[in-house]
Design a protein around this motif. Structure first.
Motif, PDB file in Angstrom:
ATOM      1  N   ALA A  74       0.833  -1.201   0.000  1.00 39.13           N
ATOM      2  CA  ALA A  74       0.000   0.000   0.000  1.00 39.13           C
ATOM      3  C   ALA A  74       0.870   1.253   0.000  1.00 39.13           C
ATOM      4  CB  ALA A  74      -0.914  -0.006   1.223  1.00 39.13           C
ATOM      5  N   TRP A  75       1.948   1.241   0.791  1.00 40.57           N
ATOM      6  CA  TRP A  75       2.865   2.386   0.810  1.00 40.57           C
ATOM      7  C   TRP A  75       3.520   2.573  -0.556  1.00 40.57           C
ATOM      8  CZ3 TRP A  75       8.222   2.230   0.060  1.00 40.57           C
ATOM      9  CH2 TRP A  75       8.880   3.453   0.267  1.00 40.57           C
ATOM     10  N   GLN A  76       3.926   1.485  -1.186  1.00 46.22           N
ATOM     11  CA  GLN A  76       4.565   1.558  -2.493  1.00 46.22           C
ATOM     12  C   GLN A  76       3.612   2.117  -3.548  1.00 46.22           C
ATOM     13  OE1 GLN A  76       7.578   1.296  -3.549  1.00 46.22           O
ATOM     14  NE2 GLN A  76       7.148   1.383  -5.746  1.00 46.22           N
ATOM     15  N   GLU A 159      14.514  14.347  -2.256  1.00 49.85           N
ATOM     16  CA  GLU A 159      13.912  13.727  -1.082  1.00 49.85           C
ATOM     17  C   GLU A 159      14.901  12.731  -0.484  1.00 49.85           C
ATOM     18  OE1 GLU A 159       9.538  12.172  -0.446  1.00 49.85           O
ATOM     19  OE2 GLU A 159      10.746  10.533  -1.262  1.00 49.85           O
ATOM     20  N   ALA A 160      15.029  12.765   0.841  1.00 50.91           N
ATOM     21  CA  ALA A 160      15.856  11.808   1.579  1.00 50.91           C
ATOM     22  C   ALA A 160      15.053  11.394   2.797  1.00 50.91           C
ATOM     23  CB  ALA A 160      17.191  12.431   1.989  1.00 50.91           C
ATOM     24  N   ALA A 161      14.803  10.099   2.937  1.00 50.35           N
ATOM     25  CA  ALA A 161      13.886   9.672   3.996  1.00 50.35           C
ATOM     26  C   ALA A 161      14.225   8.275   4.493  1.00 50.35           C
ATOM     27  CB  ALA A 161      12.442   9.710   3.504  1.00 50.35           C
ATOM     28  N   TYR A 162      13.914   8.062   5.779  1.00 49.03           N
ATOM     29  CA  TYR A 162      13.915   6.726   6.356  1.00 49.03           C
ATOM     30  C   TYR A 162      12.523   6.132   6.161  1.00 49.03           C
ATOM     31  CZ  TYR A 162      18.193   8.166   8.754  1.00 49.03           C
ATOM     32  OH  TYR A 162      19.458   8.616   9.027  1.00 49.03           O
ATOM     33  N   VAL A 163      12.459   4.844   5.827  1.00 49.77           N
ATOM     34  CA  VAL A 163      11.189   4.148   5.662  1.00 49.77           C
ATOM     35  C   VAL A 163      11.003   3.225   6.857  1.00 49.77           C
ATOM     36  CG1 VAL A 163       9.792   2.634   4.209  1.00 49.77           C
ATOM     37  CG2 VAL A 163      11.396   4.248   3.149  1.00 49.77           C
ATOM     38  N   ALA A 164       9.984   3.498   7.665  1.00 44.36           N
ATOM     39  CA  ALA A 164       9.726   2.717   8.878  1.00 44.36           C
ATOM     40  C   ALA A 164       9.015   1.424   8.519  1.00 44.36           C
ATOM     41  CB  ALA A 164       8.890   3.538   9.852  1.00 44.36           C
ATOM     42  N   LEU A 165       9.682   0.294   8.741  1.00 36.37           N
ATOM     43  CA  LEU A 165       9.103  -1.016   8.451  1.00 36.37           C
ATOM     44  C   LEU A 165       8.715  -1.721   9.743  1.00 36.37           C
ATOM     45  CD1 LEU A 165      11.599  -2.146   5.673  1.00 36.37           C
ATOM     46  CD2 LEU A 165       9.293  -1.234   5.377  1.00 36.37           C
ATOM     47  N   ASP A 166       8.305  -0.957  10.712  1.00 40.71           N
ATOM     48  CA  ASP A 166       7.842  -1.496  11.984  1.00 40.71           C
ATOM     49  C   ASP A 166       6.720  -0.591  12.477  1.00 40.71           C
ATOM     50  OD1 ASP A 166       7.743  -3.280  14.032  1.00 40.71           O
ATOM     51  OD2 ASP A 166       9.816  -3.033  14.677  1.00 40.71           O
ATOM     52  N   PRO A 168       2.612   0.326  13.463  1.00 43.16           N
ATOM     53  CA  PRO A 168       1.287   0.023  12.901  1.00 43.16           C
ATOM     54  C   PRO A 168       1.186   0.197  11.392  1.00 43.16           C
ATOM     55  CG  PRO A 168       1.257   2.133  14.038  1.00 43.16           C
ATOM     56  CD  PRO A 168       2.585   1.514  14.346  1.00 43.16           C
ATOM     57  N   GLU A 169       2.062   0.991  10.776  1.00 40.70           N
ATOM     58  CA  GLU A 169       1.978   1.210   9.336  1.00 40.70           C
ATOM     59  C   GLU A 169       3.370   1.452   8.760  1.00 40.70           C
ATOM     60  OE1 GLU A 169      -0.093   4.768   8.293  1.00 40.70           O
ATOM     61  OE2 GLU A 169       0.929   5.981   9.808  1.00 40.70           O
ATOM     62  N   VAL A 170       3.500   1.191   7.459  1.00 40.61           N
ATOM     63  CA  VAL A 170       4.728   1.517   6.746  1.00 40.61           C
ATOM     64  C   VAL A 170       4.638   2.967   6.320  1.00 40.61           C
ATOM     65  CG1 VAL A 170       6.171   1.012   4.743  1.00 40.61           C
ATOM     66  CG2 VAL A 170       5.014  -0.855   5.954  1.00 40.61           C
ATOM     67  N   ALA A 171       5.599   3.774   6.728  1.00 40.46           N
ATOM     68  CA  ALA A 171       5.582   5.199   6.420  1.00 40.46           C
ATOM     69  C   ALA A 171       7.014   5.700   6.385  1.00 40.46           C
ATOM     70  CB  ALA A 171       4.762   5.964   7.457  1.00 40.46           C
ATOM     71  N   GLN A 172       7.193   6.974   6.029  1.00 35.53           N
ATOM     72  CA  GLN A 172       8.545   7.510   5.892  1.00 35.53           C
ATOM     73  C   GLN A 172       8.739   8.755   6.731  1.00 35.53           C
ATOM     74  OE1 GLN A 172       7.661   7.753   1.645  1.00 35.53           O
ATOM     75  NE2 GLN A 172       8.584   9.796   1.652  1.00 35.53           N
ATOM     76  N   ALA A 173       9.980   8.947   7.159  1.00 37.46           N
ATOM     77  CA  ALA A 173      10.386  10.125   7.916  1.00 37.46           C
ATOM     78  C   ALA A 173      11.447  10.837   7.099  1.00 37.46           C
ATOM     79  CB  ALA A 173      10.939   9.719   9.281  1.00 37.46           C
ATOM     80  N   ALA A 174      11.100  12.011   6.566  1.00 41.61           N
ATOM     81  CA  ALA A 174      11.968  12.687   5.602  1.00 41.61           C
ATOM     82  C   ALA A 174      12.762  13.818   6.236  1.00 41.61           C
ATOM     83  CB  ALA A 174      11.127  13.237   4.448  1.00 41.61           C
TER      84      ALA A 174
END
Length: 212
Positions: A74-76, A159-166, A168-174
């Motif tokens: 879904a994130w992709q 854009e430079a971001a960490y992708v949280a794979l832990d 409740p949801e997959v999301a990014q911190a930019a």
């Protein structure tokens, strides 16, 4: 001898699964959801089996990852809806940083993932940590990982971001301004090595009792 799977091993396992998945599915939009989930499941089982450990804790790590597969797709799809397209994974780069004394420092890095949107590039780093923790890390002006990745790729990075794979949801911190972040770290890096080359005394960094 390591007897159980550790969090760092779990992260490497997830990286390997996603790299192989996107070699088969660089674009997920319009693709069959069941087929993609089946591939993620089989790749996860295959990569996990290569670790050679089958204890209870190891299976718990696998179950933890499998719970995020649908969220990752879904994130992709959301990334693709914004115009981003997966380009390459596990991409090694290097760059020479000139020093004021005429020398140079070579910076190297292996970027988990690069996306492209028209002439813009995004550098992404997968993290098996929760989103709130990664947002704090991305806001830290002294956090260097994404800054160095942006510096290695160059001015095209938007854009430079960490992708949280832990969590409740997959999301990014930019990072808010990746180019400014990159240039600040390159300047800091050059300054440190120039002072080392000049035999300048440098203060100790760290917890006082550890230095003692």
């Amino acid at each position: 001898v390591q007897e159980v799977l550790e969090k760092r091993d779990y992260g490497q396992f997830v990286h390997a699964v996603l790299d192989r998945f996107h070699q088969a599915y660089p674009v997920v939009g319009g693709q069959d959801e069941a087929a993609m989930l089946a591939l993620l499941e089989s790749l996860s089982a295959e990569v996990f089996a290569q670790l050679g450990v089958q204890g209870f804790l190891e299976r718990a790590w696998l179950m933890r990852w499998r719970a995020h597969l649908t969220g990752y797709l879904a994130w992709q799809r959301g990334r693709e809806a914004e115009g981003w397209r997966y380009t390459v994974g596990e991409h090694a780069l290097s760059r020479s940083v000139p020093l004021g004394d005429g020398g140079q420092v070579t910076v190297k890095g292996r970027i988990d993932r690069m996306d492209r949107r028209e002439d813009a590039v995004a550098v992404l780093d997968y993290k098996t940590r929760d989103l709130d923790q990664l947002k704090r890390q991305a806001r830290d002006p002294e956090d260097g990982q994404l800054a160095i990745y942006a510096a290695l790729v160059g001015p095209a990075v938007r854009e430079a971001a960490y992708v949280a794979l832990d969590g409740p949801e997959v999301a990014q911190a930019a990072v808010s301004a990746p180019q400014d972040h990159a240039q600040a770290h390159l300047a800091r890096l050059a300054d440190v090595f120039e002072r080392i080359g000049a035999d300048t005394p440098m203060p100790a960094n760290g917890v006082g009792r550890s230095c003692d």
